[in-house]
Design a protein around this motif. Sequence first.
Motif, PDB file in Angstrom:
ATOM      1  N   HIS A   1       0.870  -0.928   0.306  1.00 18.96           N
ATOM      2  CA  HIS A   1       0.082  -0.297   0.139  1.00 18.96           C
ATOM      3  C   HIS A   1       0.203   1.266   0.211  1.00 18.96           C
ATOM      4  O   HIS A   1       0.535   2.081  -1.103  1.00 18.96           O
TER       5      HIS A   1
ATOM      6  N   HIS B   1      -6.701  -3.933   3.515  1.00 18.28           N
ATOM      7  CA  HIS B   1      -8.004  -3.868   2.992  1.00 18.28           C
ATOM      8  C   HIS B   1      -7.736  -4.761   2.038  1.00 18.28           C
ATOM      9  O   HIS B   1      -8.133  -4.941   0.374  1.00 18.28           O
ATOM     10  N   HIS B   2      -6.307  -4.603   1.296  1.00 19.32           N
ATOM     11  CA  HIS B   2      -6.085  -5.715   0.207  1.00 19.32           C
ATOM     12  C   HIS B   2      -6.280  -7.418   1.038  1.00 19.32           C
ATOM     13  O   HIS B   2      -6.212  -8.330   0.095  1.00 19.32           O
TER      14      HIS B   2
HETATM   15 CU   LIG Z   1      -3.712  -0.334  -0.520  1.00 24.46          CU
END
Ligand SMILES: [Cu+2]
Lengths: 787, 85
Positions: free
Chosen positions: A232, A282-283
């Motif tokens: 991220h 969130h992945h």
């Molecule tokens: Cu991300």
Amino acid sequence: MYTTNHKDVGLLYFFTSCYFGIVGAVLALLMRVQLSVPNNNFLNAFYYNQAVTMHGLIMIFWFLSPIAIGLANYFVPLQIGAKDLAFPRLNALSYWLYLAGGVLAVSSFFVPGGSASAGWTTYQPLAVLTAGSGPTLTYLGLVLLAVSITLGSVNFLTTIIWLRGPGVTLSKVPMFTWFFLFTIIAMLYAFPTIIAAFVLASTDRILGTVFFTTQAIQPSILWDNLFWFFGHPEVYIVLLPAFGIIANVIPQFTGRPLAARNAILVATALVVIPLSFGVWMHHMFLTGIPVALQGAFSIATIAISIPFDVITLAFVESLIRGRVKFATPMLFSLGGVVLFIIGGITGVFLSSPVLDRVFRGSYFVVSHFHYVMVGAAIFGIIAGIYYWLPRMTGHMYNEKLGQLHFVISFIGFNILYFPMNLLYDMPRRIFTYQNVGNWAMLNGIASIGAFIFAGAQILLAWNVLHTWFRGPQAPPNPWGSPDLEWTSHAEGMSPAANTSSPAPAGGWIGQLSSAPAAAAASAEATPYAAGEHAHLSSRPLQLSVGIMLFLAGAATWPGITALGLLVVGGLVVIYAFWEWAKDDMHGRFTMPDEAEGERWPFGGVPKLKLGMWVFLSSEVVLFGSFLGALIFIRAASPNWPPAGSIHDIPLGTVNTLVLVTSGLTMFLAIQAIRQGDQRRLLGWLGTTFALGSVFMGIKVSEWITLGTNHFVLTNPTYSLAASAYYIIVGLHGAHVTAGLIFMIYLMKKTSSGFYTKENHEAIENFGLYWAFVDIVWCFVFPLFYLL
Amino acid sequence: MRTLVGVGVWVYMVVAVLTEVLLYYQHLAYPVLVSVVSILATSQGVAIVLFYMQMKDEPASVKLFAIIPLMFLSALLVAELASLG
Ligand SMILES: [Cu+2]
Ligand code: HEM
């Protein structure tokens, strides 16, 4: 080839990344051809998977970040009035390591079994189970790239905080440099985890460790955490330089200073950078992590989009309030902002764990990240290319052609990626599909868009090259910019013409300087002509070639070619190091003296020491990722060998005490030279060296005993514990060994009377390094021996 | 004077290492052992950073370089362990 000058290295980065960009683009076009009609068999699954994987890796790692680094190499020193980067040879080394990594990665297409094919995210254990040396080559290439970026971050960070020219206070630093500063802070802490992740994956493939193949735990979670902890921040690493360019460009074409400059800076520094390390899960919404964790990361993800709202609104406000001139750099900046808004909106959809269940793994995600990565990031970079082309070449580009390039790119881009939003029900990473619903039509449109978008870039290439060789003379400051890279240039060209106004002063951080920005116009006026040969060093190139050959050997092991590569590569590395040390002994490489400029808030810290602290700061994350992986494995495995059953605790204790004592002797060595006592320095260095050698000796004997006691990778009872032990302790041992070798160099220099009370920076910095290695062991020892 | 401080740190390091090992032989409850050892190891690290690396004499801006990575790392560690469920 041997240059260490920041402009030359910048251009090398620039053209090399363009080359990799073309490779990545060709792969993408091949995929779009395959997907243009249903049931196509232009590329079969074997080639398609390689294409999709390598396209992602090459574009992200070898094109997008490096092209920004290239521009930064060229312009960050100019923007802050520095003569060069803080460590020019290190900079050249970064470049060559980047190229060497790229060569390894691209060469993987040509080995039997092909290249990496498990997706750019390299999800485990799928990836590690893919046979062949191709993926290994790619992974090792990635490790080199990550090392290159880490070194580069140290270099740039030191440069920006320490080498600002007189009068270039923080409030006068241009936006591009600011955003690049944010980028490298993110790089500094994100890339070590990817080094850790890919080292572990590579040792699995080469040495037979079992980090990701083990059945004892669920290794996919470990990979996801390591990868996305990096992944991220990486998306911001890609985005922020482009934002910096856009923020740098907008004021010149709206005729007024950027709106809310300080709000943008504060939002990025205090929210984006810290939070970018706090949203990676969130992945992982669908990997079965606990719901509370999903909730926390969902909220964090929505929170991180808020500062981007601030930034976007500030951009929009600047546009509304100003009188906009639609020159090409401005068009691309505008385009970038618009596409970012679309991409950001789709991202917020994805940050909801519920909606993500639908969109996950679909072309909706593909559309999302291309809107941000290609739309915002590449459009921003292109804006920068047009903007700075007159400064790089002294010639003006063709404005009409630039505008045409923008129009076609923008239209092509949307034809390419907008249909993918409507393909939210089509899974990504499949090589072909049935003719259902409107999939065929939407995919066909996207493929047409791909060719329009790619074709448009030919206009860019032509415009750049034509400008370079044939373009009309450009005025010294065509955009009327107040930034130093232009004003100092203008001054250098016609000293009387400098009518620049001071940069918009912010003073937000409590340090205002009365010196006008123009006072810092020092860099350009004295180009590096004098003593130019002193700035050439062939060592970075040699070292990188050596490392590359060595790793190629490791990846293709076993075999006679591999052995040859290992040996030759190893020899080249040793030679390069040896010669590098000799260069230093004889003072063959000298750097220009830097004028004492603005260093707040790091005034009293010497340059090398600052560099060392920054480097160690990144090393903390590197070792931390390895130890974190160990703790994870340890906590997850039900039957870890109990403490005391494997390792010899008394021996380990003695060895720990040896290393601890060497920490004291090193400290005493520093105290000695601070009092100017060279003999005592030599004595304590010698003692430290001896203790370090004893430590390594005991280590080796321990390893031999362990081997005979069947604590080996191939023993199924111990394979995971042995993997962790040998890799982590080995990594620490490698650091100790490197320290020992460096100590030989220090001792030799000491005995020639080089170090004095006033001049002994190398000793102090080595002391930092040695103490750090000591600290790491304070954690490694109990983790393996006692717990 | 500084030499004295250096030796003092060394004494502390030795004592800490020996304490860790002695505690191990006491067969404490595992969580207790883990917590005590973590505290001791951390205190060793802090001692080295402050005195051998002389962080205590550096400006606050340099101290940030020690603190920031630790923040990120703890986030990583906590989340890694939490994702085990
Ligand atoms: Cu991300
Ligand atoms: C407004 C801010 C953003 C939000 C809320 C956001 C949210 C998300 C979420 C939740 C995902 C996971 C989707 C899934 O796999 O199902 C995702 C994927 C992705 N995002 Fe973003 N994102 C944002 C900005 C960005 C930016 C600025 C970039 C890059 C410059 C980016 C690049 C990516 C990439 C590359 C992926 C896909 C990774 C993969 O291959 O699986 N995102 N984003």
